[in-house]
Design a protein around this motif. Structure first.
Motif, PDB file in Angstrom:
ATOM      1  N   THR A   1      11.784 -34.349  -5.832  1.00 44.00           N
ATOM      2  CA  THR A   1      12.813 -33.796  -6.962  1.00 44.00           C
ATOM      3  C   THR A   1      13.457 -32.643  -6.535  1.00 44.00           C
ATOM      4  O   THR A   1      13.008 -31.609  -6.042  1.00 44.00           O
ATOM      5  CB  THR A   1      11.875 -33.292  -8.186  1.00 44.00           C
ATOM      6  N   MET A   2      14.768 -32.665  -6.770  1.00 39.68           N
ATOM      7  CA  MET A   2      15.745 -31.532  -6.174  1.00 39.68           C
ATOM      8  C   MET A   2      16.250 -30.818  -7.340  1.00 39.68           C
ATOM      9  O   MET A   2      16.974 -31.485  -8.411  1.00 39.68           O
ATOM     10  CB  MET A   2      16.854 -32.088  -5.384  1.00 39.68           C
ATOM     11  N   THR A   3      16.095 -29.503  -7.304  1.00 40.79           N
ATOM     12  CA  THR A   3      16.419 -28.599  -8.699  1.00 40.79           C
ATOM     13  C   THR A   3      17.202 -27.492  -8.156  1.00 40.79           C
ATOM     14  O   THR A   3      16.653 -26.775  -6.996  1.00 40.79           O
ATOM     15  CB  THR A   3      15.464 -28.468  -9.309  1.00 40.79           C
ATOM     16  N   LEU A   4      18.203 -27.010  -8.774  1.00 44.16           N
ATOM     17  CA  LEU A   4      18.984 -25.812  -8.563  1.00 44.16           C
ATOM     18  C   LEU A   4      18.159 -24.787  -9.510  1.00 44.16           C
ATOM     19  O   LEU A   4      18.163 -25.169 -10.610  1.00 44.16           O
ATOM     20  CB  LEU A   4      20.369 -25.729  -8.680  1.00 44.16           C
TER      21      LEU A   4
ATOM     22  N   GLY B   1      20.413 -25.492 -19.260  1.00 43.92           N
ATOM     23  CA  GLY B   1      21.104 -26.685 -18.896  1.00 43.92           C
ATOM     24  C   GLY B   1      20.407 -27.272 -17.562  1.00 43.92           C
ATOM     25  O   GLY B   1      20.017 -28.342 -17.552  1.00 43.92           O
ATOM     26  N   LEU B   2      20.324 -26.118 -16.728  1.00 47.33           N
ATOM     27  CA  LEU B   2      19.720 -26.523 -15.422  1.00 47.33           C
ATOM     28  C   LEU B   2      18.394 -27.193 -15.576  1.00 47.33           C
ATOM     29  O   LEU B   2      17.692 -27.842 -14.979  1.00 47.33           O
ATOM     30  CB  LEU B   2      19.613 -25.310 -14.335  1.00 47.33           C
ATOM     31  N   LEU B   3      17.432 -26.185 -16.550  1.00 48.48           N
ATOM     32  CA  LEU B   3      15.957 -26.495 -16.760  1.00 48.48           C
ATOM     33  C   LEU B   3      15.867 -27.843 -17.358  1.00 48.48           C
ATOM     34  O   LEU B   3      14.899 -28.545 -16.967  1.00 48.48           O
ATOM     35  CB  LEU B   3      15.764 -25.364 -17.756  1.00 48.48           C
ATOM     36  N   ILE B   4      16.986 -28.108 -18.160  1.00 45.24           N
ATOM     37  CA  ILE B   4      16.529 -29.520 -18.999  1.00 45.24           C
ATOM     38  C   ILE B   4      17.216 -30.816 -18.172  1.00 45.24           C
ATOM     39  O   ILE B   4      16.272 -31.721 -18.093  1.00 45.24           O
ATOM     40  CB  ILE B   4      17.182 -29.328 -20.399  1.00 45.24           C
ATOM     41  N   VAL B   5      18.252 -30.512 -17.781  1.00 51.51           N
ATOM     42  CA  VAL B   5      18.809 -31.745 -17.202  1.00 51.51           C
ATOM     43  C   VAL B   5      19.423 -31.580 -15.741  1.00 51.51           C
ATOM     44  O   VAL B   5      19.949 -32.644 -15.196  1.00 51.51           O
ATOM     45  CB  VAL B   5      20.040 -32.261 -17.853  1.00 51.51           C
ATOM     46  N   GLY B   6      18.903 -30.643 -15.044  1.00 51.78           N
ATOM     47  CA  GLY B   6      19.635 -30.324 -13.776  1.00 51.78           C
ATOM     48  C   GLY B   6      18.693 -30.338 -12.655  1.00 51.78           C
ATOM     49  O   GLY B   6      18.642 -29.994 -11.600  1.00 51.78           O
ATOM     50  N   ALA B   7      17.664 -31.645 -12.493  1.00 49.34           N
ATOM     51  CA  ALA B   7      16.912 -32.112 -11.529  1.00 49.34           C
ATOM     52  C   ALA B   7      17.328 -33.489 -11.144  1.00 49.34           C
ATOM     53  O   ALA B   7      17.471 -34.281 -11.876  1.00 49.34           O
ATOM     54  CB  ALA B   7      15.528 -31.938 -12.051  1.00 49.34           C
ATOM     55  N   VAL B   8      17.040 -33.578  -9.849  1.00 48.18           N
ATOM     56  CA  VAL B   8      17.262 -35.133  -9.504  1.00 48.18           C
ATOM     57  C   VAL B   8      16.235 -35.610  -8.607  1.00 48.18           C
ATOM     58  O   VAL B   8      15.683 -35.031  -7.850  1.00 48.18           O
ATOM     59  CB  VAL B   8      18.512 -34.938  -8.557  1.00 48.18           C
TER      60      VAL B   8
END
Length: 512
Positions: free
Chosen positions: A52-55, A35-42
């Motif tokens: 681009t910020m990502t966890l 989930g983080l990999l697919i849609v967890g970036a801003v």
């Protein structure tokens, strides 16, 4: 023997329950990660930069800021099973130009950056919750095909994310900005960020230093963003010319950064990658296969035959030039010849220029044969300029190194000879002189249809202890005239204006 649960139902053994719990945990972790990999970036603007910020899952946590092409920095900002990644995607030219043209706007940049970071972090937190819960629930439903365990996976994922956030908050260390770990070009220029140790160690320092980071990187990005004389098309072939790395491991980070930023199609190394050409040095070559572009290499006088064999064994993306045998890489046809002299130290007496000229004439003969066969070579490569000059009139462009001084010269017959400085800053030799040698590389832009040189960027970075960055763009207005030669003082700087070139020249030096 099955265990009867109350009501006569068959229960599960403790082992089965443990396996079931372990399976649910694995599904939860995998689903949350997907989930983080697919849609967890801003994507969010921070000052004049689009980021681009990502966890990301991590064993140690912390924060990583990727600043292409300069490299990256890591900060031990928190301990948690998640890491915050901030990728600086590009510089907005309008916002950056406004800042540079109006320096007074930097005074309010700290507040603006702080607001941008807070907004981006809040957006990232909301998106991460949705991504983690949705990913774990969706995977749980796909695996178990029942809503109850799927909802259990989603709830467990949410609990893990909340626990991670709590751990990160409890271990948050705002002083981490004072001790960042640099890589890439930033490893050679940590003073871009100023003397952070002299600043009060409170949270507002984090905001102030981030504003300062944006301020200085804006100037560095503007170095290349404001070179308007030539705009390469998407189909332009980009060649990165490097030479004389001399066992400097920092060169690989520099090359990798330039490959990423300039979207390089092929790297050409004019030799002297090693210092003594011994077998133990061969492990130094391992990063070549992961630089992100095909690698064309020719032997220098500090590279042995054993070195050449080691380079040839690195894989399909690495091409060794020798004996004038042509190779096709990235739509270009290359041919070259290894340096005939192996002189790693003063114990070996060189045969000198006569041998270089003989080998250069062999290369020229091979180039003529290719032209006669209707398969002309686009770029010839030789380590020593003495050998390279023998190709005059046989090829449009010849690349060389060896001198540790960049120069550009038009030979007879319309052949342009480009000699690169030391991309390794001279290696260990950088500390022998009064001033450190500078790190030099060039990006060549070739027409996608004619394979002829359209323009080139000369990139110069300060050597050991220096932080100056320099980019100069050149256009070959008339390839039949003029030259640009190295200065007599041996400073390692090119003379700039030859009569056949137009160029723009920009410096970027971090503010004190």
């Amino acid at each position: 023997m099955p265990v009867l649960a109350p009501g006569g139902r068959t229960g599960r053994t403790p082992g089965q329950r443990w396996r079931s719990a372990l399976g649910l945990a694995m599904v939860t972790l995998l689903g949350a990660w997907l989930g983080l990999l697919i849609v967890g970036a801003v994507r969010t603007p921070i000052g004049p930069m689009d980021t681009t910020m990502t966890l990301r899952p991590s064993l140690v946590g912390g924060t990583k800021i990727n600043v292409s092409p300069l490299g990256s920095l890591r900060m031990d900002s928190h301990l948690a099973p998640v890491r915050l990644d901030v990728d600086v995607d590009q510089l907005d030219p309008v916002r950056a130009t406004a800042l540079v043209d109006h320096p007074e706007r930097f005074e309010g940049l700290g507040d603006e950056v702080s607001q941008d970071v807070e907004a981006g972090a809040l957006d990232l937190a909301v998106r991460s919750v949705v991504a983690v819960v949705s990913g774990a629930t969706a995977l749980g439903l796909a695996v178990y095909r029942r809503p109850r365990p799927a909802l259990g996976a989603g709830g467990l994922a949410l609990a893990l994310l909340v626990a991670s956030a709590g751990t990160a908050f409890a271990t948050w260390n705002p002083k981490s900005v004072l001790e960042p770990k640099f890589s890439g070009l930033l490893a050679s220029a940590p003073s871009v960020f100023g003397d952070a140790r002299s600043i009060v160690t409170e949270f507002d320092v984090y905001q102030q230093e981030l504003a300062r980071l944006v301020t200085n990187l804006t100037k560095l990005y503007n170095t290349t963003a404001s070179l308007p004389t030539f705009q390469p098309t998407p189909g332009t072939t980009r060649v990165l010319h490097v030479s004389d790395i001399h066992l400097n491991p920092a060169a690989w980070g520099i090359i990798r950064s330039l490959v990423d930023q300039y979207k390089i199609d092929v790297i050409v190394d004019a030799g002297d990658t090693m210092d003594h050409g011994t077998a133990p040095e061969n492990t130094f070559l391992d990063p070549i296969a992961d630089l992100g572009a095909p690698y064309v290499w020719v032997r220098g006088n500090h590279d042995s035959d054993d070195t050449q064999e080691a380079v040839a064994d690195l894989g399909d993306g690495v091409h060794v030039l020798d004996d004038g045998v042509p190779v096709n890489v990235a739509g270009l046809r290359f041919a070259g010849i290894g340096d005939p002299q192996f002189t790693p130290d003063r114990s070996v007496k060189p045969e000198g220029d006569p041998q270089e000229r003989r080998e250069g004439r062999k290369l020229a003969s091979a180039l003529r044969a290719q032209k006669s066969a209707g398969t002309p070579v686009d770029i010839a490569v030789a380590h020593n300029p003495v050998a390279a000059k023998q190709t005059a009139g046989e090829v449009p462009l010849t690349l060389a190194g060896h001198t540790h001084r960049r120069s550009n010269e038009m030979l007879e017959g319309g052949t342009r000879l480009m000699i690169e400085g030391s991309t390794g800053g001279g290696g260990l030799r950088a500390v022998e002189g009064d001033k450190p040698q500078r790190v030099q590389a060039s990006v060549l832009y070739l027409d996608e249809k004619t394979d002829r040189l359209q323009a080139w960027d000369e990139i110069t970075l300060g050597g050991l202890g220096l932080t100056k960055a320099e980019v100069s763009r050149h256009l070959p207005d008339d390839p039949e005239r003029g030259s640009s030669s190295p200065p007599a003082d041996g400073s390692g700087e090119d003379s700039g204006d030859g009569p056949s070139e137009r160029h723009t020249h920009r410096n970027a030096e971090p503010s004190p």
